[in-house]
Design an enzyme around this catalytic site. Structure first.
Site, short mmCIF file in Angstrom:
data_model
loop_
_atom_site.label_atom_id
_atom_site.label_comp_id
_atom_site.label_asym_id
_atom_site.label_seq_id
_atom_site.Cartn_x
_atom_site.Cartn_y
_atom_site.Cartn_z
CG ASN A 125 -1.87 1.16 1.27
OD1 ASN A 125 -1.81 2.06 0.43
ND2 ASN A 125 -2.75 1.16 2.26
NE ARG A 179 -6.20 1.67 -0.37
CZ ARG A 179 -6.26 2.79 0.33
NH1 ARG A 179 -5.18 3.26 0.93
NH2 ARG A 179 -7.39 3.46 0.45
CG HIS A 220 -12.79 3.45 2.76
ND1 HIS A 220 -13.51 4.46 3.36
CD2 HIS A 220 -11.48 3.76 2.95
CE1 HIS A 220 -12.68 5.35 3.88
NE2 HIS A 220 -11.45 4.94 3.66
NE ARG A 279 -9.96 12.45 3.51
CZ ARG A 279 -9.89 11.15 3.24
NH1 ARG A 279 -10.98 10.49 2.87
NH2 ARG A 279 -8.74 10.50 3.35
CD GLU A 315 -9.08 -1.10 4.06
OE1 GLU A 315 -9.35 -0.39 3.08
OE2 GLU A 315 -8.65 -0.65 5.14
#
Length: 433
Positions: free
Chosen positions: A21, A123, A212, A273, A416
Site C-alpha cells: 500500500n 492497493r 474503501h 475532511r 483490507e
C-alpha cells in the site's frame, strides 16, 4: 492455487503474497501465507524522502527457511513472534523504501527472491469504470491508472510509484492491482450519476466512484457469515469509520450506494475532511474570502471534519474532552453522529429491507460511544444496541444488538490487506488454470 516450484532437490509451494500500500510518503506492507491465510510479517516505511525516515518491521510467524536455518545453526535463525525492529534515517525514495523492506524480510528468511512468493498485490485507490475487478498489471493497465490521476491526484501517483518499484525488483513476478473503487462499480447509474450536465460530466469523468471498496466487500461478506447466511441473501449497511470514513448499502452482496463520490471528500464527517457540504461553499470562499482553489482544497481535506470542529481528530481524545465538559468536543461528536444517522436512515430507504448495520475500522471497531449514539433513537427502524455487548472489547466479529432486535447491529474488524491478498492469489490461480 499452489504452484510447486523445484528448488534443488526440494519443491517449494508458491503460496505467499506480498501486499503493498504505497502512499505519497509511505509504504505499508504485509506478507501473507495463503495456505492458511496467516501473516508472516508486517511493516511500515514512513517519511520517505526525509532525513528522519522510519521503518518498522514486525515478523509474525516463523518461515520454513528460518526454521530450517535455526535447526542447522542451533537456533541462529530469527524466531516466530520476534519483536518489532525499527530503523531511523534517510530513505531517499520508494525504491529505497521497498529495498529496505525487502532486506528486513530477507533477515527473517522471507526474502522477495524466495520461490514461495507467488505475487505482489497492490492497493490502487482509483480504477475508474474500467477496472471492476483485480487485474494483472501490464503496460496498458499502468497507462489507464495514470489516465485516472486527475480524479485521484493524491493517491494514484503514489500507487504507480509503488508498482513500478516492485516491478523493477521482481520483473518476473505477477503484479496485481486491487482497486478501492471496484466493489462500488455495481451501483446503478441513477445512484452513480450526479445531476449535472451529462456532456460535461462524461468529458471529465465526473461521477460517484466510492472508496474503501476492499473493506466494504470484506466486511459485508463477513457480516453475512456472522448471520449464518450467504452474502446473496442479506442486505447490509456498512459503516467504515476510520480517520477517513464511508458508508455503503450492500444488497445481496452488491454495492448499490456509497457515501464517497468522485473523491474521498464526500459523505460522512471524517477526521480532517468535511464530508457533505453545499457545493456553493467553495464559490463563497473564493469570492468572499479570497481563497484560492488549492487553499479551499486544503481546508476541506485537511482542516475540516473533527479537527476543524474541535481541533482533534482522535475520537478517544474527543471523548475524554467531552467527559471533562468540553462543549466544542461535544458539538463535534454530535455533528459526527448526526451525519451517521442520516446515512443509516437514507440507506435503509434505499435497501428497503436491512438485515444488519455493521461498524468497522478504527473508530467503528473501538468506540462504543459512537456505536451507541449512532443507533440511539432508531428503534422504529428495528435497531437497538445491548449496552453490555457494546461495551465488551473483542477482536472477533460479533453482534452487539439484543436478541429481540429486528435488525442486527454488528462489529466486524476489517482486513483490507487480507482481502487484497485473497483477490490477488485467486486471480493468479485463474491465470495458471
Amino acid at each position: 492455487m499452489t504452484t510447486p516450484i523445484a528448488e534443488g532437490s526440494s519443491t517449494v509451494a508458491a503460496n505467499r503474497v506480498l501486499v503493498l500500500n504505497s502512499g505519497s510518503s509511505s509504504v505499508k506492507y504485509q506478507l501473507l501465507d495463503m495456505s492458511d491465510r496467516s501473516r508472516l510479517a508486517v511493516g511500515l516505511v514512513e517519511r520517505i524522502g526525509e532525513e528522519t525516515s522510519r521503518l518498522v518491521h514486525t515478523p509474525l510467524a516463523e518461515s520454513e527457511e528460518a526454521a530450517r536455518r535455526a535447526s542447522v545453526e542451533g537456533g541462529g535463525g530469527r524466531r516466530a513472534g520476534a519483536e518489532s525492529r525499527e530503523r531511523i534515517g534517510p530513505i531517499a525514495d520508494h525504491e529505497a523504501a521497498l529495498k529496505a523492506a525487502a532486506e528486513e524480510l530477507a533477515a527473517d528468511g522471507l526474502g522477495l527472491d524466495s520461490p514461495a512468493l507467488a505475487a505482489i498485490g497492490h492497493r490502487v485507490v482509483h480504477g475508474g469504470l474500467r477496472f471492476t475487478e483485480p487485474v494483472v498489471i501490464d503496460d496498458e493497465v499502468l497507462k489507464e491508472i495514470e489516465r485516472l490521476v486527475p480524479v485521484a491526484p493524491l493517491h494514484n501517483p503514489a500507487n504507480i510509484v509503488g508498482i513500478r518499484t516492485a516491478q523493477a525488483l521482481r520483473p518476473d513476478l505477477p503484479q496485481v492491482a486491487v482497486f478501492d473503487t471496484a466493489f462500488h462499480t455495481t451501483m446503478p447509474e441513477y445512484a452513480a450519476r450526479y445531476a449535472i450536465d451529462v456532456e460535461t460530466a462524461d468529458a471529465h469523468r465526473i461521477r460517484r466512484y466510492g472508496f474503501h471498496g476492499t473493506s466494504h466487500a470484506y466486511v459485508s461478506r463477513k457480516a453475512a457469515e456472522l448471520l449464518g447466511r450467504t452474502p446473496e441473501a442479506v442486505n447490509v449497511i456498512v459503516l467504515h469509520l476510520g480517520n477517513g470514513a464511508s458508508a455503503s448499502a450492500v444488497a445481496g452482496g452488491r454495492c448499490v450506494e456509497t457515501s464517497m463520490g468522485l473523491t474521498p471528500l464526500e459523505g460522512l464527517v471524517m477526521g480532517t475532511r468535511s464530508g457533505d457540504i453545499d457545493p456553493a461553499v467553495t464559490f463563497h470562499l473564493k469570492r468572499v474570502a479570497g481563497m484560492s482553489t488549492d487553499e479551499i482544497d486544503v481546508l476541506l481535506n485537511k482542516k475540516s471534519g473533527l479537527v476543524g470542529l474541535c481541533g482533534d481528530n482522535d475520537m478517544r481524545e474527543i471523548r475524554r474532552r467531552i467527559d471533562e465538559g468540553d462543549e466544542r468536543a461535544a458539538l463535534a461528536f454530535d455533528i459526527y453522529v448526526h451525519r451517521l444517522k442520516k446515512y443509516i436512515g437514507a440507506y435503509s430507504a434505499v435497501l428497503g429491507r436491512v438485515d444488519a448495520v455493521v461498524f468497522t475500522a478504527g473508530v467503528g471497531e473501538n468506540s462504543a460511544p459512537v456505536r451507541e449514539a449512532a443507533i440511539a433513537g432508531l428503534e422504529e427502524f428495528g435497531l437497538a444496541v445491548d449496552a453490555d455487548l457494546n461495551a465488551a472489547r473483542s477482536g472477533a466479529p460479533r453482534l452487539i444488538s439484543p436478541d429481540h432486535a429486528r435488525v442486527a447491529v454488528a462489529v466486524v474488524p476489517t482486513d483490507e490487506e487480507l482481502e487484497i491478498a485473497v483477490q490477488t492469489f485467486a486471480l493468479i490461480g485463474q491465470a495458471h488454470n
